[in-house]
Design a protein around this motif. Structure first.
Motif, PDB file in Angstrom:
ATOM      1  N   LEU A 149       0.825  -1.207   0.000  1.00 42.72           N
ATOM      2  CA  LEU A 149       0.000   0.000   0.000  1.00 42.72           C
ATOM      3  C   LEU A 149       0.863   1.263   0.000  1.00 42.72           C
ATOM      4  O   LEU A 149       0.559   2.229  -0.698  1.00 42.72           O
ATOM      5  N   GLN A 150       1.936   1.246   0.773  1.00 40.14           N
ATOM      6  CA  GLN A 150       2.847   2.393   0.821  1.00 40.14           C
ATOM      7  C   GLN A 150       3.458   2.635  -0.551  1.00 40.14           C
ATOM      8  O   GLN A 150       3.544   3.781  -1.008  1.00 40.14           O
ATOM      9  N   GLN A 151       3.868   1.555  -1.234  1.00 34.39           N
ATOM     10  CA  GLN A 151       4.432   1.694  -2.575  1.00 34.39           C
ATOM     11  C   GLN A 151       3.403   2.300  -3.532  1.00 34.39           C
ATOM     12  O   GLN A 151       3.739   3.169  -4.336  1.00 34.39           O
ATOM     13  N   ALA A 152       2.172   1.834  -3.432  1.00 31.65           N
ATOM     14  CA  ALA A 152       1.117   2.351  -4.306  1.00 31.65           C
ATOM     15  C   ALA A 152       0.858   3.829  -4.020  1.00 31.65           C
ATOM     16  O   ALA A 152       0.695   4.629  -4.947  1.00 31.65           O
ATOM     17  N   GLU A 153       0.832   4.207  -2.742  1.00 36.47           N
ATOM     18  CA  GLU A 153       0.616   5.613  -2.377  1.00 36.47           C
ATOM     19  C   GLU A 153       1.731   6.494  -2.914  1.00 36.47           C
ATOM     20  O   GLU A 153       1.483   7.609  -3.380  1.00 36.47           O
TER      21      GLU A 153
END
Length: 80
Positions: free
Chosen positions: A53-57
């Motif tokens: 999720l952090q990578q996507a954000e």
């Protein structure tokens, strides 16, 4: 439960397995040793999902809109 290494899982795979782990733990029908193993697996799955999720954000935050509404700041697919 999958034996696939957590690091090799997609977000969707990890989330689905995490839901299974939580369901098993909530059922209360798991032996103590298995509960500990499940908890450890669930913790690894949770961390993996959070990292994905952090990578996507970060990717989304790199995309900005210019004055005309066109996306800027990201490399088009297939380039780079």
């Amino acid at each position: 439960m999958s034996e696939k290494p957590v690091g090799d899982m997609s977000f969707e795979e990890a989330m689905a397995e995490l839901e299974q782990v939580v369901g098993q733990l909530e059922s209360g029908k798991v032996a103590l040793e298995d509960s500990i193993r499940l908890y450890e697996r669930g913790n690894a799955l949770k961390a993996h999902c959070e990292a994905k999720l952090q990578q996507a954000e970060e990717k989304v935050s790199q995309i900005t809109l210019d004055e005309s509404g066109a996306a800027t700041g990201a490399t088009p697919a297939g380039e780079g």
